[in-house]
Design a protein around this motif. Structure first.
Motif, PDB file in Angstrom:
ATOM      1  N   ASN A   1     117.119  78.265  91.446  1.00 40.40           N
ATOM      2  CA  ASN A   1     117.561  79.501  90.948  1.00 40.40           C
ATOM      3  C   ASN A   1     116.410  80.670  90.837  1.00 40.40           C
ATOM      4  O   ASN A   1     116.434  81.902  90.793  1.00 40.40           O
ATOM      5  CB  ASN A   1     118.231  79.677  89.766  1.00 40.40           C
ATOM      6  CG  ASN A   1     119.679  79.137  89.830  1.00 40.40           C
ATOM      7  OD1 ASN A   1     120.302  79.475  90.817  1.00 40.40           O
ATOM      8  ND2 ASN A   1     119.914  78.360  88.986  1.00 40.40           N
TER       9      ASN A   1
ATOM     10  N   GLN B   1     116.253  83.136  97.044  1.00 34.58           N
ATOM     11  CA  GLN B   1     116.947  84.199  97.052  1.00 34.58           C
ATOM     12  C   GLN B   1     118.338  84.242  97.350  1.00 34.58           C
ATOM     13  O   GLN B   1     119.213  84.400  98.209  1.00 34.58           O
ATOM     14  CB  GLN B   1     116.430  84.955  98.576  1.00 34.58           C
ATOM     15  CG  GLN B   1     114.768  85.616  98.449  1.00 34.58           C
ATOM     16  CD  GLN B   1     114.369  85.928  99.495  1.00 34.58           C
ATOM     17  OE1 GLN B   1     114.982  86.157 100.654  1.00 34.58           O
ATOM     18  NE2 GLN B   1     113.285  86.925  99.486  1.00 34.58           N
ATOM     19  N   LEU B   2     118.931  83.648  96.133  1.00 34.47           N
ATOM     20  CA  LEU B   2     120.443  83.215  96.272  1.00 34.47           C
ATOM     21  C   LEU B   2     121.258  84.453  95.839  1.00 34.47           C
ATOM     22  O   LEU B   2     120.933  85.508  95.074  1.00 34.47           O
ATOM     23  CB  LEU B   2     120.605  82.177  95.191  1.00 34.47           C
ATOM     24  CG  LEU B   2     119.878  80.855  95.224  1.00 34.47           C
ATOM     25  CD1 LEU B   2     120.109  79.813  94.328  1.00 34.47           C
ATOM     26  CD2 LEU B   2     120.335  80.033  96.737  1.00 34.47           C
ATOM     27  N   SER B   3     122.523  84.396  96.679  1.00 34.66           N
ATOM     28  CA  SER B   3     123.426  85.939  96.231  1.00 34.66           C
ATOM     29  C   SER B   3     123.964  85.433  94.765  1.00 34.66           C
ATOM     30  O   SER B   3     124.409  86.786  94.336  1.00 34.66           O
ATOM     31  CB  SER B   3     124.335  85.727  97.282  1.00 34.66           C
ATOM     32  OG  SER B   3     125.152  84.458  97.299  1.00 34.66           O
ATOM     33  N   ARG B   4     123.973  84.168  94.267  1.00 40.06           N
ATOM     34  CA  ARG B   4     124.713  83.995  93.095  1.00 40.06           C
ATOM     35  C   ARG B   4     123.968  83.036  92.537  1.00 40.06           C
ATOM     36  O   ARG B   4     123.706  81.892  93.200  1.00 40.06           O
ATOM     37  CB  ARG B   4     126.169  83.773  92.989  1.00 40.06           C
ATOM     38  CG  ARG B   4     126.867  82.893  94.015  1.00 40.06           C
ATOM     39  CD  ARG B   4     128.269  82.822  93.937  1.00 40.06           C
ATOM     40  NE  ARG B   4     128.704  81.626  94.588  1.00 40.06           N
ATOM     41  CZ  ARG B   4     129.142  80.302  94.183  1.00 40.06           C
ATOM     42  NH1 ARG B   4     128.827  80.195  92.604  1.00 40.06           N
ATOM     43  NH2 ARG B   4     129.577  79.304  94.802  1.00 40.06           N
ATOM     44  N   PRO B   5     123.957  82.863  91.097  1.00 40.54           N
ATOM     45  CA  PRO B   5     123.127  81.715  90.450  1.00 40.54           C
ATOM     46  C   PRO B   5     123.874  80.119  90.776  1.00 40.54           C
ATOM     47  O   PRO B   5     125.129  80.124  90.953  1.00 40.54           O
ATOM     48  CB  PRO B   5     123.177  81.878  88.833  1.00 40.54           C
ATOM     49  CG  PRO B   5     123.537  83.286  88.899  1.00 40.54           C
ATOM     50  CD  PRO B   5     124.404  83.540  90.022  1.00 40.54           C
ATOM     51  N   ILE B   6     123.133  79.265  90.912  1.00 41.81           N
ATOM     52  CA  ILE B   6     123.708  77.811  90.991  1.00 41.81           C
ATOM     53  C   ILE B   6     123.840  77.240  89.364  1.00 41.81           C
ATOM     54  O   ILE B   6     122.885  77.368  88.784  1.00 41.81           O
ATOM     55  CB  ILE B   6     122.795  76.858  91.770  1.00 41.81           C
ATOM     56  CG1 ILE B   6     122.788  77.692  93.348  1.00 41.81           C
ATOM     57  CG2 ILE B   6     123.331  75.560  91.905  1.00 41.81           C
ATOM     58  CD1 ILE B   6     124.016  77.446  94.116  1.00 41.81           C
ATOM     59  N   ASP B   7     125.216  76.584  89.414  1.00 46.15           N
ATOM     60  CA  ASP B   7     124.966  76.285  88.010  1.00 46.15           C
ATOM     61  C   ASP B   7     125.495  74.606  87.661  1.00 46.15           C
ATOM     62  O   ASP B   7     125.733  74.194  86.705  1.00 46.15           O
ATOM     63  CB  ASP B   7     126.008  77.087  87.014  1.00 46.15           C
ATOM     64  CG  ASP B   7     127.518  76.947  87.620  1.00 46.15           C
ATOM     65  OD1 ASP B   7     127.395  76.208  88.762  1.00 46.15           O
ATOM     66  OD2 ASP B   7     128.421  77.907  87.352  1.00 46.15           O
TER      67      ASP B   7
ATOM     68  N   GLN C   1     125.881  71.524  93.410  1.00 48.00           N
ATOM     69  CA  GLN C   1     125.532  72.518  94.182  1.00 48.00           C
ATOM     70  C   GLN C   1     124.183  72.609  94.715  1.00 48.00           C
ATOM     71  O   GLN C   1     123.766  72.867  95.786  1.00 48.00           O
ATOM     72  CB  GLN C   1     125.790  73.790  93.547  1.00 48.00           C
ATOM     73  CG  GLN C   1     127.490  74.370  93.380  1.00 48.00           C
ATOM     74  CD  GLN C   1     127.567  75.437  92.486  1.00 48.00           C
ATOM     75  OE1 GLN C   1     127.368  75.559  91.385  1.00 48.00           O
ATOM     76  NE2 GLN C   1     127.972  76.442  93.342  1.00 48.00           N
TER      77      GLN C   1
END
Length: 398
Positions: A237, A242-248, A252
């Protein structure tokens, strides 16, 4: 070219010594400020990540005797260099005069391998740094010499410091700088078991090499160590991806990074926990592992996926203060990996031996290698840069 660290009393790197395979073409490029060679030295071999920041440190540059007798003005940057004089030099009035000019211009001078050789005595008072060759003198003589040099306001560097016991003696008698193989020979505790988190890491790496492993299976392995899985998610993260949304979830993360990246980051994060060791030891480990991997990739090695691990494990005994035999006994590694680390057997062993040979600047053996000679140079420089980036990324996960 390879670099060798020079430490202060806190075992922080304050400079590097450059060691290179001599040739007329190389020396011309090193001492011409407008050539690519000089820029390469200044940008590649003087940079390191230390104490959470990128630093530029000076480089001790062995100076050719011919240039020390030359009348040609030296245009290299004064701040980034220490001009190192070899003890075999012929001391003449012209040499002494030229050294006086260089010093007046602001260049720092260091005398290499000093052991009170009579012909070198006229040079001592001109030096900023004297590298005392610890292997050539008795300790009583060294104590008196260090006292005299310090009184003359000359910085004294202990050279060829073999182990930490010798390092402690050097600190006690007043040396300010230190250089030698002691960084590769920490005290080892016989019979000490591999710490639990390190054993778990090695087991994780071994299983990650299975060709048919699924993202779900990798996730199951990583989440067994909550601290590791937390830091892995921080890495994924980070701004670098530069992720469009967080990885949780780890699953993933595995899909995003892939097996190789997961394996490397798991390794690096665990190594970063060993904060009681000099940073240079971790830096050496990362550089060696990456160089083994690059040589394996470029040579088309069949076991290229294991090369990084072989390089990493080969220095793990120093990081953990555990005998290598004990590490290999307690961890589930393939026999080919164990044989490569223990006795340089097989394809992986050959890659490891060649990497270590280059690290040690054993140029004759390097020249006799079956590898393309240019690959060593490129792989080493790339590995230095990669290790610096890796250490910087790891500091952001702390």
């Amino acid at each position: 070219m390879v670099r060798k660290p020079i430490f202060d009393r806190r075992l922080k790197i304050v400079a590097y010594q450059l060691r290179y395979q001599a040739s007329e073409t190389l020396e011309e490029s090193l001492f011409d400020p407008e050539t690519e060679g000089s820029l390469l030295v200044l940008h590649t071999f003087t940079s390191l990540f230390q104490d959470g920041q990128i630093h530029k440190v000076p480089i001790f540059l062995p100076f050719p005797n011919s240039m020390l007798h030359s009348e040609t003005p030296l245009l290299l940057p004064k701040k980034g260099l220490v001009l190192e004089i070899h003890p075999s030099i012929e001391v003449t009035k012209a040499l002494i005069q030229h050294l006086k000019v260089l010093k007046k211009q602001g260049y720092r001078l260091a005398l290499d391998n000093f052991a009170m050789q009579p012909h070198l005595m006229p040079l001592v008072k001109l030096m900023n740094i004297i590298k005392v060759d610890f292997s050539l003198m008795q300790r009583n003589t060294i104590i008196r010499l260090v006292k005299a040099l310090r009184k003359a306001q000359i910085t004294v560097l202990a050279q060829n410091v073999d182990d930490f016991e010798t390092l402690m003696f050097c600190k006690k008698v007043g040396f300010k700088l230190f250089q030698g193989p002691f960084i590769s020979r920490p005290a080892k505790v016989l019979g000490k078991e591999v710490p639990g988190h390190s054993a778990a890491l090695l087991q994780l790496l071994q299983q990650l090499q299975q060709p048919n492993i699924t993202p779900a299976e990798i996730e199951e392995l990583v989440i067994m160590d909550p601290k590791l899985s937390f830091k892995m998610l921080k890495v994924v993260n980070s701004a670098a991806y530069q992720l469009s949304r967080p990885i949780d979830s780890m699953q993933q993360a595995v899909v995003l990074l892939g097996h190789d990246q997961i394996r490397k980051w798991a390794t690096l994060i665990t190594l970063a926990e060993n904060t009681d060791k000099p940073e240079e030891l971790t830096r050496n480990l990362l550089t060696r592992a990456r160089m083994c991997e690059l040589l394996a990739e470029t040579s088309g090695a069949r076991q290229k996926d294991s090369a990084f691990m072989v390089g990493m494990i080969s220095l793990l005994d120093l990081l953990l203060d555990v005998e290598m035999d004990e590490i290999l006994r307690q961890t589930p590694l393939d026999n080919s990996i164990k044989a490569a680390i223990k006795s340089y057997e097989g394809e992986l062993g050959q890659l490891l031996r060649e990497t270590i040979t280059y690290e040690q600047a054993d140029w004759r053996t390097v020249l006799n290698s079956s590898q393309d000679q240019n690959l060593f140079d490129v792989a080493y420089k790339h590995s230095l840069h990669w290790a610096e980036q890796a250490m910087a990324a790891l500091s952001e996960t702390g």
